[in-house]
Design a protein around this motif. Structure first.
Motif, PDB file in Angstrom:
ATOM      1  N   GLU A  50       0.815  -1.212   0.000  1.00 39.20           N
ATOM      2  CA  GLU A  50       0.000   0.000   0.000  1.00 39.20           C
ATOM      3  C   GLU A  50       0.855   1.272   0.000  1.00 39.20           C
ATOM      4  OE1 GLU A  50      -3.689   1.786  -0.335  1.00 39.20           O
ATOM      5  OE2 GLU A  50      -3.213  -0.357  -0.333  1.00 39.20           O
ATOM      6  N   PHE A  51       1.988   1.228   0.725  1.00 47.00           N
ATOM      7  CA  PHE A  51       2.857   2.403   0.824  1.00 47.00           C
ATOM      8  C   PHE A  51       3.414   2.779  -0.559  1.00 47.00           C
ATOM      9  CE2 PHE A  51       7.178   4.185   1.378  1.00 47.00           C
ATOM     10  CZ  PHE A  51       6.840   5.364   2.037  1.00 47.00           C
ATOM     11  N   PHE A  52       3.908   1.769  -1.297  1.00 40.08           N
ATOM     12  CA  PHE A  52       4.468   2.023  -2.620  1.00 40.08           C
ATOM     13  C   PHE A  52       3.382   2.515  -3.576  1.00 40.08           C
ATOM     14  CE2 PHE A  52       5.838   0.525  -6.890  1.00 40.08           C
ATOM     15  CZ  PHE A  52       6.977   1.316  -6.999  1.00 40.08           C
ATOM     16  N   TYR A  53       2.205   1.919  -3.476  1.00 38.29           N
ATOM     17  CA  TYR A  53       1.065   2.322  -4.309  1.00 38.29           C
ATOM     18  C   TYR A  53       0.741   3.798  -4.095  1.00 38.29           C
ATOM     19  CZ  TYR A  53      -3.861   2.645  -5.744  1.00 38.29           C
ATOM     20  OH  TYR A  53      -5.045   3.026  -6.312  1.00 38.29           O
ATOM     21  N   GLU A  54       0.717   4.242  -2.837  1.00 39.45           N
ATOM     22  CA  GLU A  54       0.425   5.639  -2.524  1.00 39.45           C
ATOM     23  C   GLU A  54       1.538   6.553  -3.018  1.00 39.45           C
ATOM     24  OE1 GLU A  54      -2.301   6.901  -1.374  1.00 39.45           O
ATOM     25  OE2 GLU A  54      -3.272   4.941  -1.135  1.00 39.45           O
ATOM     26  N   GLN A  55       2.788   6.067  -2.967  1.00 41.74           N
ATOM     27  CA  GLN A  55       3.910   6.861  -3.469  1.00 41.74           C
ATOM     28  C   GLN A  55       3.781   7.123  -4.969  1.00 41.74           C
ATOM     29  OE1 GLN A  55       7.509   4.714  -2.187  1.00 41.74           O
ATOM     30  NE2 GLN A  55       8.074   6.569  -1.075  1.00 41.74           N
ATOM     31  N   VAL A  56       3.410   6.078  -5.713  1.00 42.30           N
ATOM     32  CA  VAL A  56       3.245   6.200  -7.158  1.00 42.30           C
ATOM     33  C   VAL A  56       2.130   7.189  -7.486  1.00 42.30           C
ATOM     34  CG1 VAL A  56       2.516   4.972  -9.257  1.00 42.30           C
ATOM     35  CG2 VAL A  56       4.188   3.936  -7.720  1.00 42.30           C
ATOM     36  N   LYS A  57       1.039   7.150  -6.738  1.00 42.07           N
ATOM     37  CA  LYS A  57      -0.081   8.068  -6.951  1.00 42.07           C
ATOM     38  C   LYS A  57       0.367   9.517  -6.824  1.00 42.07           C
ATOM     39  CE  LYS A  57      -4.024   7.339  -4.951  1.00 42.07           C
ATOM     40  NZ  LYS A  57      -5.033   6.978  -3.913  1.00 42.07           N
ATOM     41  N   VAL A  58       1.241   9.776  -5.862  1.00 42.33           N
ATOM     42  CA  VAL A  58       1.698  11.140  -5.605  1.00 42.33           C
ATOM     43  C   VAL A  58       2.773  11.552  -6.608  1.00 42.33           C
ATOM     44  CG1 VAL A  58       2.873  12.647  -3.951  1.00 42.33           C
ATOM     45  CG2 VAL A  58       1.133  11.022  -3.160  1.00 42.33           C
ATOM     46  N   LYS A  59       3.742  10.645  -6.836  1.00 46.62           N
ATOM     47  CA  LYS A  59       4.880  10.976  -7.695  1.00 46.62           C
ATOM     48  C   LYS A  59       4.464  11.174  -9.144  1.00 46.62           C
ATOM     49  CE  LYS A  59       9.568   9.510  -8.839  1.00 46.62           C
ATOM     50  NZ  LYS A  59      10.635   8.515  -8.609  1.00 46.62           N
ATOM     51  N   TYR A  60       3.526  10.354  -9.614  1.00 51.71           N
ATOM     52  CA  TYR A  60       3.068  10.438 -11.010  1.00 51.71           C
ATOM     53  C   TYR A  60       1.584  10.815 -11.025  1.00 51.71           C
ATOM     54  CZ  TYR A  60       7.354   7.682 -11.597  1.00 51.71           C
ATOM     55  OH  TYR A  60       8.651   7.230 -11.559  1.00 51.71           O
ATOM     56  N   GLU A  61       1.297  11.954 -10.458  1.00 49.07           N
ATOM     57  CA  GLU A  61      -0.090  12.371 -10.244  1.00 49.07           C
ATOM     58  C   GLU A  61      -0.888  12.436 -11.544  1.00 49.07           C
ATOM     59  OE1 GLU A  61      -2.565  16.103  -8.200  1.00 49.07           O
ATOM     60  OE2 GLU A  61      -0.372  16.105  -8.250  1.00 49.07           O
ATOM     61  N   THR A  62      -0.329  13.053 -12.574  1.00 52.81           N
ATOM     62  CA  THR A  62      -1.044  13.207 -13.852  1.00 52.81           C
ATOM     63  C   THR A  62      -1.265  11.853 -14.519  1.00 52.81           C
ATOM     64  OG1 THR A  62       0.013  15.358 -14.156  1.00 52.81           O
ATOM     65  CG2 THR A  62      -1.043  14.381 -16.077  1.00 52.81           C
ATOM     66  N   ALA A  63      -0.221  11.020 -14.522  1.00 49.17           N
ATOM     67  CA  ALA A  63      -0.325   9.691 -15.135  1.00 49.17           C
ATOM     68  C   ALA A  63      -1.325   8.830 -14.368  1.00 49.17           C
ATOM     69  CB  ALA A  63       1.039   9.017 -15.161  1.00 49.17           C
ATOM     70  N   TYR A  64      -1.342   8.967 -13.044  1.00 44.86           N
ATOM     71  CA  TYR A  64      -2.282   8.180 -12.249  1.00 44.86           C
ATOM     72  C   TYR A  64      -3.723   8.611 -12.525  1.00 44.86           C
ATOM     73  CZ  TYR A  64      -4.644   5.815  -8.467  1.00 44.86           C
ATOM     74  OH  TYR A  64      -5.508   5.015  -7.751  1.00 44.86           O
ATOM     75  N   ALA A  65      -3.922   9.901 -12.702  1.00 41.66           N
ATOM     76  CA  ALA A  65      -5.263  10.396 -13.028  1.00 41.66           C
ATOM     77  C   ALA A  65      -5.732   9.797 -14.354  1.00 41.66           C
ATOM     78  CB  ALA A  65      -5.248  11.923 -13.102  1.00 41.66           C
ATOM     79  N   CYS A  66      -4.797   9.640 -15.294  1.00 47.48           N
ATOM     80  CA  CYS A  66      -5.115   9.011 -16.571  1.00 47.48           C
ATOM     81  C   CYS A  66      -5.463   7.537 -16.366  1.00 47.48           C
ATOM     82  CB  CYS A  66      -3.921   9.143 -17.519  1.00 47.48           C
ATOM     83  SG  CYS A  66      -4.224   8.485 -19.163  1.00 47.48           S
ATOM     84  N   THR A  67      -4.714   6.875 -15.498  1.00 44.92           N
ATOM     85  CA  THR A  67      -4.987   5.469 -15.177  1.00 44.92           C
ATOM     86  C   THR A  67      -6.380   5.296 -14.590  1.00 44.92           C
ATOM     87  OG1 THR A  67      -2.655   4.913 -14.827  1.00 44.92           O
ATOM     88  CG2 THR A  67      -4.276   3.524 -13.723  1.00 44.92           C
ATOM     89  N   GLU A  68      -6.799   6.241 -13.773  1.00 47.55           N
ATOM     90  CA  GLU A  68      -8.138   6.174 -13.185  1.00 47.55           C
ATOM     91  C   GLU A  68      -9.225   6.282 -14.258  1.00 47.55           C
ATOM     92  OE1 GLU A  68      -9.152   6.160  -9.246  1.00 47.55           O
ATOM     93  OE2 GLU A  68      -7.822   4.732 -10.263  1.00 47.55           O
ATOM     94  N   LYS A  69      -8.962   7.078 -15.294  1.00 47.96           N
ATOM     95  CA  LYS A  69      -9.914   7.168 -16.410  1.00 47.96           C
ATOM     96  C   LYS A  69      -9.994   5.822 -17.152  1.00 47.96           C
ATOM     97  CE  LYS A  69      -9.464  12.137 -17.363  1.00 47.96           C
ATOM     98  NZ  LYS A  69      -9.027  13.154 -18.356  1.00 47.96           N
ATOM     99  N   ILE A  70      -8.830   5.203 -17.321  1.00 47.23           N
ATOM    100  CA  ILE A  70      -8.787   3.884 -17.965  1.00 47.23           C
ATOM    101  C   ILE A  70      -9.534   2.865 -17.115  1.00 47.23           C
ATOM    102  CG2 ILE A  70      -7.258   1.973 -18.652  1.00 47.23           C
ATOM    103  CD1 ILE A  70      -5.141   4.175 -19.295  1.00 47.23           C
ATOM    104  N   ALA A  71      -9.340   2.944 -15.805  1.00 47.53           N
ATOM    105  CA  ALA A  71     -10.015   2.021 -14.882  1.00 47.53           C
ATOM    106  C   ALA A  71     -11.532   2.182 -14.975  1.00 47.53           C
ATOM    107  CB  ALA A  71      -9.534   2.278 -13.451  1.00 47.53           C
ATOM    108  N   MET A  72     -11.999   3.432 -15.097  1.00 49.44           N
ATOM    109  CA  MET A  72     -13.437   3.691 -15.230  1.00 49.44           C
ATOM    110  C   MET A  72     -13.976   3.101 -16.533  1.00 49.44           C
ATOM    111  SD  MET A  72     -13.697   7.627 -13.834  1.00 49.44           S
ATOM    112  CE  MET A  72     -15.380   7.780 -14.420  1.00 49.44           C
ATOM    113  N   TYR A  73     -13.211   3.256 -17.611  1.00 50.61           N
ATOM    114  CA  TYR A  73     -13.609   2.696 -18.916  1.00 50.61           C
ATOM    115  C   TYR A  73     -13.744   1.176 -18.839  1.00 50.61           C
ATOM    116  CZ  TYR A  73     -12.325   0.428 -23.340  1.00 50.61           C
ATOM    117  OH  TYR A  73     -12.243  -0.440 -24.404  1.00 50.61           O
ATOM    118  N   LEU A  74     -12.744   0.522 -18.237  1.00 50.21           N
ATOM    119  CA  LEU A  74     -12.747  -0.939 -18.155  1.00 50.21           C
ATOM    120  C   LEU A  74     -13.850  -1.443 -17.221  1.00 50.21           C
ATOM    121  CD1 LEU A  74      -8.877  -1.517 -17.978  1.00 50.21           C
ATOM    122  CD2 LEU A  74     -10.384  -1.947 -19.925  1.00 50.21           C
TER     123      LEU A  74
END
Length: 283
Positions: A228-252
């Protein structure tokens, strides 16, 4: 070498020294021959081994209504594809391509041309398979005198792609291609930019998306390996890319009821960051 099954006057099924089923072809090879009799080796023009013992029966059914000359062409295409592709091809490709090519030539002679709606995507995302499809058109023309259009090259490429996936249902390859295409479009719209399709990062991302989609089609589940710690780090470090991933997750989730794991979100985010970082930074 004994005949195990007669498919027609020119094609028989036999066994090789390793106990594998083998299709043997040659003009008049099986004329007035019966199961159990010896194959005249001097008449053999081409042969190929079948790993799947059930394929010979499907070939038998197909050759009752289709000329074996198409099987001969497909055998040549198969050998060429094997020499070019990094993955194994399923034996069912002999059946699927023989059926497809014979029907495509029949339609062409009648002046009927069917457009492949995925031509653009296949040419773009599956360059190696599409090039093999184009080479296959040359082989078909050499043997039959009929020149099929690029739509058929794309269809042949689809059969190659699907052969990697499941072996039988070309709809699987179509679905994978559509998923990959839609995810790439989400990334482009999110960043409001085109991706550099010649970059190594793009190729890596494309490969990841293909296998990512294949796992979903095959219903292959992966265990969570990221804490969970690493997952949260990635969310913060790559904020824009993660937001894009969330859009992909919604589509799927909306279209396939596919719930992404934290692992899948992290890998997608990292790949999206890599494939967009340089262009996004320049802007």
């Amino acid at each position: 070498m004994k005949i195990k099954k007669v498919l027609n006057n020119n094609v028989v099924v036999t066994m090789n020294e390793q106990g594998q089923e083998m299709v043997v072809m040659g003009k008049g090879l099986a004329f007035q021959k019966k199961v159990g009799e010896s194959v005249d080796i001097s008449r053999i023009e081409k042969n190929f081994v079948l790993q799947d013992t059930g394929i010979s029966e499907k070939l038998n059914q197909l050759l009752q209504s289709t000329s074996d000359k198409y099987l001969d062409i497909v055998s040549e295409i198969y050998d060429y594809a094997v020499s070019q592709l990094p993955y194994k091809l399923h034996d069912y490709l002999y059946v699927a391509l023989t059926d497809h090519i014979s029907f495509a030539i029949e339609r062409s002679k009648e002046g009927i041309q069917l457009k492949n709606t995925l031509l653009y995507e296949i040419r773009k995302y599956y360059k190696q398979e599409f090039q093999i499809g184009l080479k296959a058109l040359d082989m078909i023309e050499t043997h039959t005198g009929v020149r099929l259009d690029e739509d058929e090259a794309a269809s042949i490429a689809l059969h190659l792609i699907n052969s990697q996936l499941s072996g039988e249902n070309v709809e699987t390859a179509v679905q994978v291609t559509e998923i990959v295409n839609n995810i790439l479009n989400i990334v482009k719209y999110h960043y409001k930019t085109e991706l550099d399709e010649d970059s190594i990062n793009y190729e890596r991302f494309l490969t990841h998306l293909r296998f990512f989609s294949i796992r979903f089609i095959r219903n292959e589940h992966t265990e969570e390996t990221i804490d969970e710690f690493f997952y949260e780090q990635v969310k913060v470090k790559y904020e824009t890319a993660y937001a894009c991933t969330e859009k992909i997750a919604m589509y799927l989730q909306k279209n396939f009821d596919w719930q992404l794991t934290h692992d899948e979100k992290v890998y997608l985010t990292v790949h999206i960051h890599r494939v967009t970082y340089r262009q996004h930074k320049q802007k």
